[in-house]
Design a protein around this motif. Sequence first.
Motif, PDB file in Angstrom:
ATOM      1  N   GLY A  87       0.811  -1.208   0.000  1.00  0.00           N
ATOM      2  CA  GLY A  87       0.000   0.000   0.000  1.00  0.00           C
ATOM      3  C   GLY A  87       0.847   1.260   0.000  1.00  0.00           C
ATOM      4  O   GLY A  87       0.516   2.243  -0.680  1.00  0.00           O
ATOM      5  N   ALA A  88       1.961   1.236   0.746  1.00  0.00           N
ATOM      6  CA  ALA A  88       2.849   2.403   0.754  1.00  0.00           C
ATOM      7  C   ALA A  88       3.448   2.643  -0.630  1.00  0.00           C
ATOM      8  O   ALA A  88       3.544   3.785  -1.088  1.00  0.00           O
ATOM      9  N   VAL A  89       3.845   1.571  -1.309  1.00  0.00           N
ATOM     10  CA  VAL A  89       4.437   1.708  -2.646  1.00  0.00           C
ATOM     11  C   VAL A  89       3.423   2.303  -3.618  1.00  0.00           C
ATOM     12  O   VAL A  89       3.740   3.251  -4.373  1.00  0.00           O
ATOM     13  N   PHE A  90       2.194   1.782  -3.622  1.00  0.00           N
ATOM     14  CA  PHE A  90       1.188   2.295  -4.554  1.00  0.00           C
ATOM     15  C   PHE A  90       0.754   3.707  -4.175  1.00  0.00           C
ATOM     16  O   PHE A  90       0.438   4.523  -5.054  1.00  0.00           O
ATOM     17  N   GLY A  91       0.705   4.006  -2.868  1.00  0.00           N
ATOM     18  CA  GLY A  91       0.345   5.365  -2.461  1.00  0.00           C
ATOM     19  C   GLY A  91       1.364   6.384  -2.919  1.00  0.00           C
ATOM     20  O   GLY A  91       1.006   7.472  -3.399  1.00  0.00           O
ATOM     21  N   ILE A  92       2.642   6.051  -2.794  1.00  0.00           N
ATOM     22  CA  ILE A  92       3.698   6.958  -3.261  1.00  0.00           C
ATOM     23  C   ILE A  92       3.713   7.024  -4.783  1.00  0.00           C
ATOM     24  O   ILE A  92       3.950   8.091  -5.372  1.00  0.00           O
ATOM     25  N   ALA A  93       3.450   5.875  -5.429  1.00  0.00           N
ATOM     26  CA  ALA A  93       3.434   5.860  -6.891  1.00  0.00           C
ATOM     27  C   ALA A  93       2.350   6.779  -7.445  1.00  0.00           C
ATOM     28  O   ALA A  93       2.531   7.384  -8.514  1.00  0.00           O
ATOM     29  N   LEU A  95       1.611   9.563  -6.415  1.00  0.00           N
ATOM     30  CA  LEU A  95       2.086  10.944  -6.312  1.00  0.00           C
ATOM     31  C   LEU A  95       3.252  11.222  -7.250  1.00  0.00           C
ATOM     32  O   LEU A  95       3.823  12.308  -7.212  1.00  0.00           O
ATOM     33  N   SER A  96       3.605  10.251  -8.073  1.00  0.00           N
ATOM     34  CA  SER A  96       4.759  10.406  -8.955  1.00  0.00           C
ATOM     35  C   SER A  96       4.499  11.479 -10.024  1.00  0.00           C
ATOM     36  O   SER A  96       3.367  11.696 -10.459  1.00  0.00           O
ATOM     37  N   ASP A  97       5.574  12.133 -10.429  1.00  0.00           N
ATOM     38  CA  ASP A  97       5.484  13.109 -11.512  1.00  0.00           C
ATOM     39  C   ASP A  97       5.411  12.445 -12.879  1.00  0.00           C
ATOM     40  O   ASP A  97       5.059  13.086 -13.870  1.00  0.00           O
ATOM     41  N   HIS A  98       5.757  11.166 -12.950  1.00  0.00           N
ATOM     42  CA  HIS A  98       5.767  10.432 -14.217  1.00  0.00           C
ATOM     43  C   HIS A  98       4.381   9.817 -14.463  1.00  0.00           C
ATOM     44  O   HIS A  98       3.878   9.057 -13.640  1.00  0.00           O
ATOM     45  N   VAL A  99       3.809  10.143 -15.599  1.00  0.00           N
ATOM     46  CA  VAL A  99       2.467   9.645 -15.917  1.00  0.00           C
ATOM     47  C   VAL A  99       2.454   8.124 -16.030  1.00  0.00           C
ATOM     48  O   VAL A  99       1.503   7.473 -15.600  1.00  0.00           O
ATOM     49  N   TRP A 100       3.523   7.541 -16.584  1.00  0.00           N
ATOM     50  CA  TRP A 100       3.561   6.094 -16.778  1.00  0.00           C
ATOM     51  C   TRP A 100       3.636   5.343 -15.460  1.00  0.00           C
ATOM     52  O   TRP A 100       3.421   4.130 -15.414  1.00  0.00           O
ATOM     53  N   VAL A 101       3.948   6.037 -14.367  1.00  0.00           N
ATOM     54  CA  VAL A 101       3.923   5.434 -13.025  1.00  0.00           C
ATOM     55  C   VAL A 101       2.612   5.770 -12.318  1.00  0.00           C
ATOM     56  O   VAL A 101       1.968   4.895 -11.717  1.00  0.00           O
ATOM     57  N   ARG A 102       2.197   7.015 -12.399  1.00  0.00           N
ATOM     58  CA  ARG A 102       1.038   7.485 -11.660  1.00  0.00           C
ATOM     59  C   ARG A 102      -0.267   6.868 -12.154  1.00  0.00           C
ATOM     60  O   ARG A 102      -1.099   6.418 -11.351  1.00  0.00           O
ATOM     61  N   VAL A 103      -0.467   6.809 -13.461  1.00  0.00           N
ATOM     62  CA  VAL A 103      -1.734   6.320 -14.014  1.00  0.00           C
ATOM     63  C   VAL A 103      -1.950   4.823 -13.760  1.00  0.00           C
ATOM     64  O   VAL A 103      -3.017   4.416 -13.286  1.00  0.00           O
ATOM     65  N   PRO A 104      -0.977   3.939 -14.052  1.00  0.00           N
ATOM     66  CA  PRO A 104      -1.190   2.518 -13.740  1.00  0.00           C
ATOM     67  C   PRO A 104      -1.431   2.269 -12.247  1.00  0.00           C
ATOM     68  O   PRO A 104      -2.260   1.423 -11.884  1.00  0.00           O
ATOM     69  N   ALA A 105      -0.721   2.989 -11.383  1.00  0.00           N
ATOM     70  CA  ALA A 105      -0.941   2.827  -9.946  1.00  0.00           C
ATOM     71  C   ALA A 105      -2.352   3.240  -9.564  1.00  0.00           C
ATOM     72  O   ALA A 105      -3.016   2.568  -8.753  1.00  0.00           O
ATOM     73  N   ALA A 106      -2.846   4.334 -10.142  1.00  0.00           N
ATOM     74  CA  ALA A 106      -4.204   4.781  -9.847  1.00  0.00           C
ATOM     75  C   ALA A 106      -5.240   3.767 -10.333  1.00  0.00           C
ATOM     76  O   ALA A 106      -6.232   3.498  -9.645  1.00  0.00           O
ATOM     77  N   VAL A 107      -5.013   3.173 -11.499  1.00  0.00           N
ATOM     78  CA  VAL A 107      -5.949   2.184 -12.033  1.00  0.00           C
ATOM     79  C   VAL A 107      -6.010   0.957 -11.125  1.00  0.00           C
ATOM     80  O   VAL A 107      -7.092   0.446 -10.805  1.00  0.00           O
ATOM     81  N   VAL A 108      -4.846   0.472 -10.695  1.00  0.00           N
ATOM     82  CA  VAL A 108      -4.803  -0.707  -9.824  1.00  0.00           C
ATOM     83  C   VAL A 108      -5.500  -0.421  -8.496  1.00  0.00           C
ATOM     84  O   VAL A 108      -6.316  -1.220  -8.014  1.00  0.00           O
ATOM     85  N   VAL A 109      -5.207   0.707  -7.901  1.00  0.00           N
ATOM     86  CA  VAL A 109      -5.788   1.051  -6.602  1.00  0.00           C
ATOM     87  C   VAL A 109      -7.300   1.198  -6.697  1.00  0.00           C
ATOM     88  O   VAL A 109      -8.057   0.640  -5.886  1.00  0.00           O
ATOM     89  N   GLU A 110      -7.776   1.954  -7.674  1.00  0.00           N
ATOM     90  CA  GLU A 110      -9.213   2.174  -7.800  1.00  0.00           C
ATOM     91  C   GLU A 110      -9.945   0.883  -8.157  1.00  0.00           C
ATOM     92  O   GLU A 110     -11.090   0.671  -7.729  1.00  0.00           O
ATOM     93  N   PHE A 111      -9.316   0.019  -8.932  1.00  0.00           N
ATOM     94  CA  PHE A 111      -9.959  -1.233  -9.326  1.00  0.00           C
ATOM     95  C   PHE A 111     -10.181  -2.141  -8.120  1.00  0.00           C
ATOM     96  O   PHE A 111     -11.298  -2.610  -7.860  1.00  0.00           O
TER      97      PHE A 111
END
Length: 295
Positions: A87-93, A95-111
């Motif tokens: 959870g800590a890894v995905f939460g920090i991800a 907040l990443s400035d990189h879209v290729w990190v931030r968007v996949p993390a958001a999709v996984v978390v919300e799913f």
Amino acid sequence: MSSSVLYDAQGPRAKRRNVVYTVVFVLALAALLWWVYRSLSDKGQLDWEKWKPFFSGSEAWTTYILPGLKNTLIAAAVSMLIALPLGAVFGIARLSDHVWVRVPAAVVVEFFRAIPVLILMIFGNALFSQYTSVSSDDRPLYAVVTGLVLYNASVLAEIVRAGILALPKGQTEAAQAIGLRKTQTMTSILLPQAVTAMLPAIVSQLVVIVKDTALGGAILTFPELLAAVSPMSSYYGANTIASFTIVALIFVVLNFSLTSFASWLERRLRRGKKSTGAVLAPAAVGGTESAGTAA
């Protein structure tokens, strides 16, 4: 008649009305408790024979309760150990400035946050049954842990993200001003401060993990604490109320112990932060003042 910023002081009529409401509520509660007591007593659920196995002998504990408690603790502990760092890894991800990190993390978390944990457990059980060589005896534990990790890691990710975003922006700006990279800012400045603020929410989610292990016993025949009630009640003559009461008290003790430990840890962290300031020697202070005067 005095008043407060939050509420107006009550007048004589309001005070009398509140007294009446309180008396009526207490009488209604007493009547409800009396009805419950009489109903249980008439059905023999309060007889000593129903409660005797838990207070005179260890058979009920060693055969049913303690093995179920052990499985509950194992499933909860493994789920916590995996879900917290994940959870800590995905939460920090997120907040990443990189879209290729931030968007996949958001999709996984919300799913996974949108799917009920019970469905995740059932899916995990089917997955391990069809595509792995996990034995049928171990499969319920794997399925329960999988469901708990996927759901609670996504919730913990949002807790971590919210805790970091709640910090003043000046913390990040000060770190950038002294030349720290974003990774250094996150690990050295933001996370240590956010942990204390996030601790109550994290503990609440850990309590949810302990309680949700019961879903595996109800659906996947995982032999956890609550699942021990049915065979125990059948063996000791349908003492369902007594069995559920003992198991409920054990859950209360477990969760209260976890909450108390978290409260102690939070107080210790706050005291530690208050005592980390650098202390200058009197000579150093005097030297600084002298330099300023000379200038």
